[in-house]
Design a protein around this motif. Sequence first.
Motif, mmCIF file in Angstrom:
data_model
loop_
_atom_site.group_PDB
_atom_site.id
_atom_site.type_symbol
_atom_site.label_atom_id
_atom_site.label_comp_id
_atom_site.label_asym_id
_atom_site.label_seq_id
_atom_site.Cartn_x
_atom_site.Cartn_y
_atom_site.Cartn_z
ATOM 1 N N VAL A 63 1.003 -0.871 -0.027
ATOM 2 C CA VAL A 63 0.090 0.397 -0.062
ATOM 3 C C VAL A 63 0.943 1.380 0.253
ATOM 4 N N VAL A 64 0.389 1.795 -0.947
ATOM 5 C CA VAL A 64 1.220 3.274 -0.789
ATOM 6 C C VAL A 64 0.273 4.346 -1.042
ATOM 7 N N SER A 65 0.847 5.475 -0.329
ATOM 8 C CA SER A 65 -0.460 6.907 -0.371
ATOM 9 C C SER A 65 0.603 8.174 -0.761
ATOM 10 N N ILE A 66 -0.074 8.654 -1.245
ATOM 11 C CA ILE A 66 0.749 9.554 -2.096
ATOM 12 C C ILE A 66 -0.612 11.521 -2.027
ATOM 13 N N PRO A 67 0.142 12.048 -0.678
ATOM 14 C CA PRO A 67 -0.376 12.907 -0.791
ATOM 15 C C PRO A 67 -0.692 14.235 -1.861
ATOM 16 N N HIS A 68 -1.483 14.918 -2.333
ATOM 17 C CA HIS A 68 -1.478 15.883 -3.587
ATOM 18 C C HIS A 68 -2.882 17.346 -2.683
ATOM 19 N N ARG A 69 -1.935 18.019 -3.357
ATOM 20 C CA ARG A 69 -3.144 19.172 -3.139
ATOM 21 C C ARG A 69 -3.603 20.260 -4.603
ATOM 22 N N LEU A 70 -3.955 18.560 -5.688
ATOM 23 C CA LEU A 70 -4.436 18.962 -6.358
ATOM 24 C C LEU A 70 -6.300 19.394 -7.042
ATOM 25 N N GLY A 71 -7.125 17.825 -6.051
ATOM 26 C CA GLY A 71 -8.114 18.084 -6.178
ATOM 27 C C GLY A 71 -8.682 16.367 -6.285
ATOM 28 N N ARG A 72 -8.898 16.142 -6.791
ATOM 29 C CA ARG A 72 -10.023 14.668 -7.059
ATOM 30 C C ARG A 72 -9.444 15.103 -8.825
ATOM 31 N N GLU A 73 -10.279 15.878 -9.398
ATOM 32 C CA GLU A 73 -10.563 15.779 -11.036
ATOM 33 C C GLU A 73 -9.548 16.086 -11.675
ATOM 34 N N GLU A 74 -8.586 16.508 -11.441
ATOM 35 C CA GLU A 74 -7.260 16.895 -11.886
ATOM 36 C C GLU A 74 -5.585 15.753 -11.155
ATOM 37 N N ALA A 75 -5.990 14.998 -10.170
ATOM 38 C CA ALA A 75 -5.218 14.150 -10.196
ATOM 39 C C ALA A 75 -5.029 13.290 -11.194
ATOM 40 N N THR A 76 -6.601 13.006 -11.123
ATOM 41 C CA THR A 76 -7.045 11.585 -12.016
ATOM 42 C C THR A 76 -6.688 12.380 -13.406
ATOM 43 N N ARG A 77 -6.882 13.380 -14.074
ATOM 44 C CA ARG A 77 -6.295 13.764 -15.434
ATOM 45 C C ARG A 77 -4.926 13.490 -15.610
ATOM 46 N N ARG A 78 -4.037 13.368 -14.261
ATOM 47 C CA ARG A 78 -2.842 13.713 -14.784
ATOM 48 C C ARG A 78 -2.316 12.298 -14.214
ATOM 49 N N LEU A 79 -2.699 11.578 -13.749
ATOM 50 C CA LEU A 79 -2.876 10.068 -13.103
ATOM 51 C C LEU A 79 -2.947 8.738 -15.182
ATOM 52 N N LYS A 80 -3.847 9.453 -15.220
ATOM 53 C CA LYS A 80 -4.583 8.904 -16.504
ATOM 54 C C LYS A 80 -3.124 8.938 -17.826
ATOM 55 N N THR A 81 -3.138 10.440 -17.541
ATOM 56 C CA THR A 81 -2.375 10.399 -18.982
ATOM 57 C C THR A 81 -0.470 9.931 -18.372
ATOM 58 N N GLY A 82 -0.712 10.886 -17.048
ATOM 59 C CA GLY A 82 0.849 10.070 -16.970
ATOM 60 C C GLY A 82 1.796 8.284 -16.373
ATOM 61 N N LEU A 83 0.811 7.213 -16.093
ATOM 62 C CA LEU A 83 1.116 6.045 -15.649
ATOM 63 C C LEU A 83 1.285 5.225 -16.912
ATOM 64 N N THR A 84 0.836 5.435 -18.412
ATOM 65 C CA THR A 84 1.785 4.740 -19.538
ATOM 66 C C THR A 84 2.609 4.899 -19.435
ATOM 67 N N ARG A 85 2.891 6.468 -19.365
ATOM 68 C CA ARG A 85 4.747 6.960 -19.272
ATOM 69 C C ARG A 85 5.268 5.998 -18.781
ATOM 70 N N ALA A 86 4.917 6.386 -17.102
ATOM 71 C CA ALA A 86 5.306 6.096 -16.184
ATOM 72 C C ALA A 86 5.849 4.376 -16.543
ATOM 73 N N ALA A 87 4.932 3.914 -16.317
ATOM 74 C CA ALA A 87 4.983 2.697 -16.871
ATOM 75 C C ALA A 87 6.291 1.941 -17.445
ATOM 76 N N SER A 88 6.251 2.455 -18.889
ATOM 77 C CA SER A 88 6.987 2.336 -20.434
ATOM 78 C C SER A 88 8.663 2.837 -20.158
ATOM 79 N N SER A 89 8.542 3.492 -18.618
ATOM 80 C CA SER A 89 10.062 3.404 -18.121
ATOM 81 C C SER A 89 10.750 2.872 -17.420
#
Length: 103
Positions: free
Chosen positions: A6-32
């Motif tokens: 289990v990993v918990s990562i705090p943020h100050r973006l709000g749910r909508e912006e955090a979700t947007r960033r994760l959806k666009t950044g996850l594939t790039r993160a896995a490819s690295s």
Amino acid sequence: MSAPLVVSIPHRLGREEATRRLKTGLTRAASSVPVLKVDEERWEQDRMIFRIRALGQAASGHLDVADDHVRLEVSLPWLLQRFAEAAQVAIRNRGNLLLGKKG
């Protein structure tokens, strides 16, 4: 399988912006990460359900996006549990990059 990683990562973006960033950044993160392959990535509202493969071993889990943090939970097979601590640090570091103030 034993207790999930289990990993918990705090943020100050709000749910909508955090979700947007994760959806666009996850594939790039896995490819690295050369030993990591994403078998499934499915979003259901604020939850991403995933299956990954690393070193020939399959793992599955989910990621929940909240207003002020992201919580990742993944069940690892015994072979990958040996790498759990390093994985936890890498996940937290990558998450902090995706959810940092830039963007």
